[in-house]
Design a protein around this motif. Structure first.
Motif, PDB file in Angstrom:
ATOM      1  N   LEU A 194      -5.010 -49.380  56.641  1.00  0.00           N
ATOM      2  CA  LEU A 194      -4.242 -50.294  57.498  1.00  0.00           C
ATOM      3  C   LEU A 194      -3.755 -49.585  58.756  1.00  0.00           C
ATOM      4  CD1 LEU A 194      -2.287 -52.300  54.796  1.00  0.00           C
ATOM      5  CD2 LEU A 194      -4.048 -53.188  56.339  1.00  0.00           C
ATOM      6  N   THR A 195      -3.424 -48.309  58.625  1.00  0.00           N
ATOM      7  CA  THR A 195      -3.018 -47.540  59.804  1.00  0.00           C
ATOM      8  C   THR A 195      -4.183 -47.469  60.797  1.00  0.00           C
ATOM      9  OG1 THR A 195      -1.508 -46.256  58.451  1.00  0.00           O
ATOM     10  CG2 THR A 195      -2.105 -45.305  60.581  1.00  0.00           C
ATOM     11  N   GLU A 196      -5.386 -47.279  60.268  1.00  0.00           N
ATOM     12  CA  GLU A 196      -6.564 -47.177  61.150  1.00  0.00           C
ATOM     13  C   GLU A 196      -6.773 -48.436  61.978  1.00  0.00           C
ATOM     14  OE1 GLU A 196      -9.452 -44.684  60.833  1.00  0.00           O
ATOM     15  OE2 GLU A 196      -9.577 -44.398  58.660  1.00  0.00           O
TER      16      GLU A 196
ATOM     17  N   GLU B 289      -2.300 -45.235  48.595  1.00  0.00           N
ATOM     18  CA  GLU B 289      -2.395 -44.266  49.697  1.00  0.00           C
ATOM     19  C   GLU B 289      -3.570 -44.619  50.617  1.00  0.00           C
ATOM     20  OE1 GLU B 289      -3.404 -39.592  49.896  1.00  0.00           O
ATOM     21  OE2 GLU B 289      -2.116 -40.200  48.245  1.00  0.00           O
TER      22      GLU B 289
ATOM     23  N   ALA C 116      -0.358 -51.206  59.599  1.00  0.00           N
ATOM     24  CA  ALA C 116       0.380 -50.534  58.519  1.00  0.00           C
ATOM     25  C   ALA C 116       1.638 -51.299  58.112  1.00  0.00           C
ATOM     26  CB  ALA C 116       0.739 -49.115  58.947  1.00  0.00           C
ATOM     27  N   GLN C 117       2.243 -51.988  59.073  1.00  0.00           N
ATOM     28  CA  GLN C 117       3.504 -52.689  58.770  1.00  0.00           C
ATOM     29  C   GLN C 117       3.282 -53.956  57.943  1.00  0.00           C
ATOM     30  OE1 GLN C 117       1.772 -52.689  61.469  1.00  0.00           O
ATOM     31  NE2 GLN C 117       2.212 -54.377  62.862  1.00  0.00           N
TER      32      GLN C 117
ATOM     33  N   LEU D  15       1.490 -54.207  55.020  1.00  0.00           N
ATOM     34  CA  LEU D  15       1.023 -53.904  53.662  1.00  0.00           C
ATOM     35  C   LEU D  15       1.365 -55.004  52.665  1.00  0.00           C
ATOM     36  CD1 LEU D  15      -0.276 -51.461  52.063  1.00  0.00           C
ATOM     37  CD2 LEU D  15       2.066 -50.861  51.434  1.00  0.00           C
TER      38      LEU D  15
ATOM     39  N   ALA E  34     -10.051 -53.340  57.437  1.00  0.00           N
ATOM     40  CA  ALA E  34      -9.388 -52.365  56.557  1.00  0.00           C
ATOM     41  C   ALA E  34      -9.916 -52.498  55.130  1.00  0.00           C
ATOM     42  CB  ALA E  34      -7.873 -52.562  56.593  1.00  0.00           C
TER      43      ALA E  34
ATOM     44  N   GLU F 150      -2.835 -47.721  52.693  1.00  0.00           N
ATOM     45  CA  GLU F 150      -1.947 -47.399  53.822  1.00  0.00           C
ATOM     46  C   GLU F 150      -2.739 -46.745  54.950  1.00  0.00           C
ATOM     47  OE1 GLU F 150       0.988 -45.144  51.686  1.00  0.00           O
ATOM     48  OE2 GLU F 150       2.336 -46.875  51.533  1.00  0.00           O
ATOM     49  N   LYS F 151      -3.648 -45.870  54.570  1.00  0.00           N
ATOM     50  CA  LYS F 151      -4.459 -45.172  55.582  1.00  0.00           C
ATOM     51  C   LYS F 151      -5.377 -46.176  56.299  1.00  0.00           C
ATOM     52  CE  LYS F 151      -7.554 -41.223  56.188  1.00  0.00           C
ATOM     53  NZ  LYS F 151      -8.898 -41.780  56.286  1.00  0.00           N
TER      54      LYS F 151
ATOM     55  N   GLY G 117      -4.253 -50.516  62.775  1.00  0.00           N
ATOM     56  CA  GLY G 117      -2.989 -50.888  63.412  1.00  0.00           C
ATOM     57  C   GLY G 117      -2.214 -51.961  62.668  1.00  0.00           C
TER      58      GLY G 117
END
Ligand code: ADP
Ligand code: MG
Length: 266
Positions: free
Chosen positions: A145-147, A139, A151-152, A154, A172, A142-143, A149
């Motif tokens: 990596l989202t921060e 979790e 996330a895709q 992983l 990240a 994922e957070k 940019g």
């Protein structure tokens, strides 16, 4: 040295009793083979601030970051972090063990494990040190990596990523340890200017959204003029000028910074 920076203002997460600075070095010195490289360097940064370190190659910028990160032991000086003395008289104190996790460092050359995918790169250190479950770490990865940019990516292998993507993954990975201070040593020097701007833009977002303090060594003066709260001009082992970017670019006070700005003016 300029007057005390008004942005070190003692917000709650800033340290009490140190003019609000989250990190402060005082009189930090370091020699290699008898040659002084840091000469009683004073530096401070507050939470949610970006300080850009500039100065000629060999002036001691990386050494200061490495000392702050605990990768290099200083010969003398004090370091306070989050209100606690972590180095006193050049010696690490007990508080260092509890607090060093608040510092993340990212380097120019990609320091990801090439044979691992992105998720494994992000989770290996926290898995070994924090003892969290796989689900919690997934979790958090994922957070993180989202921060940045990413996330895709992983499950992407690191060898498949571009230089800019790798540096965003490196950021990240630092975020996985929940740092309050990020030290970035020429992390975009190998990247094309537009890619570099994207990577450095991630740091601005982290500062604004998470209140993370960032000390950034970069030659990217467009970034420095836009995003830095302060420019710290390094010369001969210490910070000779510490001012907002508009002062650094338009009204440098020391001959060294004046020459540096003239040399990069376009
Ligand atoms: P900058 O990052 O500003 O280019 P550095 O902090 O990397 O400067 O280096 C400052 C000086 O210290 C350089 O002359 C460098 O060669 C020297 N130096 C840095 N690290 C070491 C080391 N581990 N051993 C010996 N000399 C070093
Ligand atoms: Mg360097």
């Amino acid at each position: 040295m300029a007057e005390t920076n008004p942005t070190l203002d003692g917000t709650p997460e800033n340290a009490p009793g140190l003019d609000g600075a989250f990190l402060r070095t005082q009189g930090v010195s370091k020699s290699f083979h008898g040659r002084p490289v840091l000469k009683e360097a004073d530096f401070a940064i507050g939470s949610g601030e970006i300080a850009v370190l500039v100065g000629k190659s060999g002036s001691g910028k990386s050494t200061l970051l490495r000392v702050i990160a605990g990768l290099e032991e200083p010969d003398a000086g004090d370091i306070h972090l989050a209100g606690q003395a972590v180095v006193q008289g050049g010696e690490y104190q007990g508080a260092w063990k509890d607090l060093h996790g608040q510092i993340g460092m990212i380097f120019q050359s990609y320091t990801l494990w090439p044979h691992m995918n992105v998720l494994d790169n992000l989770t290996i250190a926290p898995r070994l040190t924090l003892g969290e479950s796989r689900a919690q770490l997934l979790e958090r990865a994922e957070k993180a990596l989202t921060e940045v940019g990413m996330a895709q990516h992983l499950r992407s292998r690191c060898t498949q990523l571009s230089g800019g993507e790798r540096q965003r993954v490196a950021i990240a990975r630092a975020l996985m340890m929940r740092p309050r201070l990020l030290l970035c040593d020429e992390i975009t020097s190998a990247l094309d200017p537009p890619v570099a701007a994207e990577v450095l833009g991630v740091l601005t977002k982290l500062k604004e959204e998470e209140g993370i303090a960032c000390v950034i060594v970069t030659h990217d003066m467009a970034f420095a003029s836009k995003a830095a709260d302060r420019i710290c001009f390094f010369e001969d082992g210490l910070i000779k000028e510490d001012v907002p970017p508009e002062h650094a670019f338009n009204d440098p006070q020391t001959p060294g910074l004046r020459a540096f700005i003239d040399a990069i003016r376009f």
